[in-house]
Design an enzyme around this catalytic site. Structure first.
Site, short mmCIF file in Angstrom:
data_model
loop_
_atom_site.label_atom_id
_atom_site.label_comp_id
_atom_site.label_asym_id
_atom_site.label_seq_id
_atom_site.Cartn_x
_atom_site.Cartn_y
_atom_site.Cartn_z
N CYS A 152 13.27 65.30 28.99
CA CYS A 152 12.64 66.59 28.76
C CYS A 152 11.25 66.42 28.14
CB CYS A 152 13.56 67.46 27.92
SG CYS A 152 13.22 69.23 28.02
N HIS A 153 11.09 66.78 26.86
CA HIS A 153 9.81 66.59 26.17
C HIS A 153 9.72 65.21 25.51
CE1 HIS A 153 9.73 70.97 26.59
NE2 HIS A 153 8.42 70.89 26.41
#
Length: 171
Positions: A103-104
Protein backbone atom coordinates in the site's frame (compact mmCIF):
# COMPACT_ATOMS: atom_id res chain seq x y z
CA UNK A 1 14.58 -22.16 8.37
CA UNK A 2 13.28 -19.44 10.68
CA UNK A 3 14.04 -15.86 9.64
CA UNK A 4 14.17 -12.68 11.70
CA UNK A 5 11.91 -10.02 10.24
CA UNK A 6 12.10 -6.36 11.23
CA UNK A 7 8.76 -4.50 11.12
CA UNK A 8 8.90 -0.70 11.05
CA UNK A 9 5.63 0.60 12.43
CA UNK A 10 4.13 3.64 14.09
CA UNK A 11 0.64 4.95 14.84
CA UNK A 12 -1.99 5.08 12.10
CA UNK A 13 -0.76 1.97 10.28
CA UNK A 14 -3.31 0.05 8.21
CA UNK A 15 -4.23 -2.64 10.75
CA UNK A 16 -4.67 -5.65 8.46
CA UNK A 17 -1.51 -4.80 6.50
CA UNK A 18 0.36 -5.59 9.70
CA UNK A 19 -1.79 -8.32 11.25
CA UNK A 20 -2.20 -10.47 8.13
CA UNK A 21 1.49 -10.74 7.13
CA UNK A 22 2.52 -10.97 10.79
CA UNK A 23 0.22 -13.94 11.31
CA UNK A 24 1.41 -15.61 8.10
CA UNK A 25 5.07 -15.11 9.02
CA UNK A 26 4.59 -16.38 12.58
CA UNK A 27 2.64 -19.43 11.39
CA UNK A 28 5.57 -20.22 9.08
CA UNK A 29 7.95 -20.10 12.07
CA UNK A 30 9.50 -16.68 11.50
CA UNK A 31 10.26 -14.18 14.27
CA UNK A 32 9.04 -10.58 14.06
CA UNK A 33 10.46 -7.54 15.85
CA UNK A 34 8.29 -4.41 15.81
CA UNK A 35 10.49 -1.31 15.69
CA UNK A 36 9.49 2.27 16.48
CA UNK A 37 11.14 5.20 18.27
CA UNK A 38 10.42 3.90 21.77
CA UNK A 39 10.65 0.31 23.05
CA UNK A 40 7.67 -0.72 25.19
CA UNK A 41 5.33 1.82 23.63
CA UNK A 42 2.08 0.62 22.07
CA UNK A 43 1.29 1.81 18.56
CA UNK A 44 -2.32 2.00 17.41
CA UNK A 45 -3.59 1.32 13.91
CA UNK A 46 -6.16 3.32 11.97
CA UNK A 47 -8.87 0.88 13.07
CA UNK A 48 -7.75 0.44 16.67
CA UNK A 49 -5.34 -2.53 16.50
CA UNK A 50 -2.79 -2.19 19.31
CA UNK A 51 0.73 -3.49 18.77
CA UNK A 52 3.52 -3.42 21.38
CA UNK A 53 6.87 -2.10 20.22
CA UNK A 54 9.67 -4.63 20.74
CA UNK A 55 12.65 -2.39 20.04
CA UNK A 56 13.70 1.21 19.53
CA UNK A 57 15.21 2.14 16.18
CA UNK A 58 18.26 3.28 18.17
CA UNK A 59 18.83 -0.25 19.48
CA UNK A 60 18.65 -2.27 16.25
CA UNK A 61 20.87 -2.80 13.22
CA UNK A 62 19.79 -4.02 9.78
CA UNK A 63 22.41 -6.76 9.93
CA UNK A 64 20.52 -8.32 12.87
CA UNK A 65 17.59 -9.16 10.55
CA UNK A 66 16.93 -11.25 7.46
CA UNK A 67 14.03 -9.21 6.04
CA UNK A 68 11.98 -6.02 6.46
CA UNK A 69 8.19 -5.55 6.50
CA UNK A 70 6.72 -2.08 5.87
CA UNK A 71 2.93 -2.06 6.37
CA UNK A 72 0.91 0.76 4.86
CA UNK A 73 -1.52 3.32 6.21
CA UNK A 74 -0.10 6.63 7.43
CA UNK A 75 2.76 4.91 9.26
CA UNK A 76 5.30 4.90 6.38
CA UNK A 77 4.70 8.60 5.70
CA UNK A 78 5.32 9.41 9.36
CA UNK A 79 8.40 7.16 9.54
CA UNK A 80 10.03 8.63 6.45
CA UNK A 81 10.35 11.97 8.22
CA UNK A 82 12.88 10.27 10.54
CA UNK A 83 16.28 9.66 8.93
CA UNK A 84 16.94 6.68 11.20
CA UNK A 85 14.07 4.74 9.60
CA UNK A 86 15.03 5.90 6.11
CA UNK A 87 18.61 4.65 6.56
CA UNK A 88 17.37 1.42 8.16
CA UNK A 89 15.16 0.65 5.14
CA UNK A 90 17.86 1.73 2.68
CA UNK A 91 20.31 -0.69 4.29
CA UNK A 92 18.00 -3.64 3.53
CA UNK A 93 17.65 -2.56 -0.09
CA UNK A 94 21.39 -2.00 -0.50
CA UNK A 95 22.19 -5.39 1.05
CA UNK A 96 19.65 -7.09 -1.25
CA UNK A 97 17.73 -8.46 1.75
CA UNK A 98 14.02 -9.19 1.28
CA UNK A 99 11.77 -6.15 1.72
CA UNK A 100 7.97 -6.44 1.85
CA UNK A 101 6.06 -3.17 1.33
CA UNK A 102 2.31 -2.89 0.87
CA UNK A 103 0.00 0.00 0.00
CA UNK A 104 1.76 3.18 1.23
CA UNK A 105 4.75 1.14 2.49
CA UNK A 106 6.90 2.06 -0.54
CA UNK A 107 6.84 5.71 0.61
CA UNK A 108 9.66 4.87 3.01
CA UNK A 109 11.66 3.38 0.12
CA UNK A 110 11.00 6.48 -2.02
CA UNK A 111 12.57 8.65 0.66
CA UNK A 112 15.45 6.18 0.93
CA UNK A 113 16.03 6.68 -2.81
CA UNK A 114 16.02 2.90 -3.20
CA UNK A 115 13.52 2.34 -6.01
CA UNK A 116 15.21 3.64 -9.13
CA UNK A 117 14.85 1.09 -11.92
CA UNK A 118 12.71 -1.22 -9.76
CA UNK A 119 9.40 -2.70 -10.88
CA UNK A 120 6.88 -1.99 -8.11
CA UNK A 121 3.27 -1.46 -7.24
CA UNK A 122 1.58 0.42 -4.43
CA UNK A 123 -1.51 2.35 -3.53
CA UNK A 124 -2.88 4.38 -6.47
CA UNK A 125 -2.26 7.74 -4.75
CA UNK A 126 1.52 7.11 -4.62
CA UNK A 127 1.85 5.99 -8.26
CA UNK A 128 3.23 9.34 -9.43
CA UNK A 129 5.60 9.49 -6.44
CA UNK A 130 6.92 6.04 -7.34
CA UNK A 131 7.41 7.06 -10.96
CA UNK A 132 9.24 10.26 -9.94
CA UNK A 133 11.47 8.08 -7.77
CA UNK A 134 12.50 6.20 -10.92
CA UNK A 135 10.44 3.07 -10.31
CA UNK A 136 8.48 1.29 -13.02
CA UNK A 137 4.94 1.26 -11.64
CA UNK A 138 2.57 -1.56 -12.58
CA UNK A 139 -1.03 -2.01 -11.46
CA UNK A 140 -0.87 -5.63 -10.30
CA UNK A 141 -1.86 -7.36 -7.05
CA UNK A 142 1.73 -8.32 -6.26
CA UNK A 143 5.09 -7.56 -7.82
CA UNK A 144 8.33 -9.38 -6.99
CA UNK A 145 11.39 -7.48 -8.22
CA UNK A 146 14.90 -8.95 -8.38
CA UNK A 147 14.03 -11.74 -5.92
CA UNK A 148 14.20 -9.10 -3.19
CA UNK A 149 11.34 -6.60 -3.17
CA UNK A 150 7.69 -7.64 -2.79
CA UNK A 151 5.07 -4.89 -3.22
CA UNK A 152 1.26 -4.87 -3.29
CA UNK A 153 -1.46 -2.23 -3.66
CA UNK A 154 -4.16 -2.68 -1.01
CA UNK A 155 -5.47 -5.02 1.70
CA UNK A 156 -7.36 -6.89 -1.05
CA UNK A 157 -3.95 -8.05 -2.32
CA UNK A 158 -2.83 -9.54 1.01
CA UNK A 159 -3.24 -13.21 0.02
CA UNK A 160 -0.87 -12.72 -2.93
CA UNK A 161 1.44 -10.43 -0.92
CA UNK A 162 1.74 -12.98 1.90
CA UNK A 163 2.21 -15.87 -0.54
CA UNK A 164 5.06 -14.18 -2.43
CA UNK A 165 6.69 -12.82 0.74
CA UNK A 166 6.72 -16.30 2.30
CA UNK A 167 8.09 -17.80 -0.94
CA UNK A 168 10.94 -15.29 -0.91
CA UNK A 169 11.75 -16.13 2.71
CA UNK A 170 12.11 -19.80 1.73
CA UNK A 171 14.92 -19.02 -0.74
Amino acid sequence: MSKKIAVVLTDEFEDIEYTSPAQAFKEAGHELTVIETEKGKTVVGKHGEKVPVDASIDDVKPEDFDALLIPGGFSPDLLRADDRFVQFAKAFMDAKKPVFAICHGPQLLITAKALEGRKVTGYKSIQVDLEYAGAKFVDEEVVVCCNQLVTSRTPDDLPAFNRESLALLEK
